[in-house]
Enzyme design. Sequence first.
Site, short mmCIF file in Angstrom:
data_model
loop_
_atom_site.label_atom_id
_atom_site.label_comp_id
_atom_site.label_asym_id
_atom_site.label_seq_id
_atom_site.Cartn_x
_atom_site.Cartn_y
_atom_site.Cartn_z
N LYS A 131 25.46 36.91 25.26
CA LYS A 131 24.72 37.99 24.63
C LYS A 131 23.82 37.47 23.52
O LYS A 131 22.64 37.84 23.42
CB LYS A 131 25.68 39.03 24.06
CG LYS A 131 24.97 40.21 23.39
CD LYS A 131 25.87 41.00 22.48
CE LYS A 131 25.94 40.37 21.11
NZ LYS A 131 26.06 41.35 20.01
N CYS B 168 26.60 45.91 13.77
CA CYS B 168 27.97 46.11 13.28
C CYS B 168 27.99 46.30 11.77
O CYS B 168 27.18 45.72 11.06
CB CYS B 168 28.84 44.91 13.64
SG CYS B 168 29.18 44.74 15.40
#
EC number: 2.5.1.7
Length: 418
Positions: free
Chosen positions: A22, A116
């Site tokens: 990713k 996040c």
Amino acid sequence: MDRIRIRGGRPLEGVIDISGAKNSALKVMVAGLLTDERLELENVPALADVATMAQLLAQHGIAVEETGAKQLSVGGAITNTEAPYDIVRKMRASILVLGPLLARTGEARVSLPGGCAIGTRPVDLHLKGLEAMGAEIALDGGYINARAPKGLHGATITFPFVSVGATEQLLLTATLAEGETVLVNAAREPEIGDLADCLNKMGADISGIGSDRLTIRGVKALHGARHTILPDRIEAGTYACAAAITGGGVLLRGARMFDLGALASTLGEAGVDVTEVAEGVTVSRRNGLHGTDAMTEPFPGFVTDMQAQFMTLMAVAEGASMITETIFENRFMHVPELNRMGARINVHGSSAIVRGVPGLSGAPVMATDLRASFSLVLAGLAAKGETIVNRVYHLDRGYEAVERKLAACGADIERLRD
């Protein structure tokens, strides 16, 4: 909102195919802004963050098309230089469009990023580096307004501390800046090497790949290329912990030992057998786990994205261990949830003291961020009884086909869709 249900206590045995990284795929997709020609990518993971990046690039006029299994075609002419808050807030990597837009068009307006909820993670080094290359930058209403009326030029930029994001930002930008750019104390993560390899295939002139000193000689234009995304070392490390915590043995097909960095040796100290083989890396644990300390560091040190998973492993190890987080603050949000399952973990500033217990008990738990979400899955795999992990949208941002991969190795796991 989806949840994952796990009934623990089953050793994992079998083969897990490691997906494309990713943290490489997102950055390589951004490289599509640096040329009007098409960038053909292979081994791209099917993740929520990849879809978000495709949405962001489309905002700028860059089409992202699926051309086959794990294959994307990225390309098009830039039609818009603003990256809006409603997309950028979803993912921190969105900030990386700033430099390429500036290099190609001379201007960019990019919202400050999201992702996040792990500390402040400021973008100061990105902006200071771009200013050293000739950019004029102002912050206004949560947006970065950048201009380069005289174009961008090379510069020698020394990072005061290692920053993966700033290294990637300036690496992308410098490919089209006039003259030579030298990045000193650059991050050495494998994903940065993968990005640099892709850029060189596109016609960039980058040397020093894999070292902490990158030299980029700017070129007039880049062209299309074909590139295969490297395997995801964080996914590999996560499944290594899954095999270890369940007392099983798996082949991580496609994983590369070098990319695991200090994680491999740290697992070895804890009693886990990690071996490189022709097809990837095998991981097994037939005997007990030993409490082992770990401190997060830039690559090749112990990667921060494996801190939560390793902590979960240490929660069921014999003896005590200390996990120290030096990269991000506020990255122990998984601790209260693990303690609800019977772990004995106390946080003291940037360190967590983990006192191993004989076993964990299933419980409903709440994911707080991407990596913490899988730490709770790991706990569920090892726990007695049933565990429900809520807010698994965090998990879907960075892990592909979690239930399928784990179930194929014997886990009792299923997704519950509301």
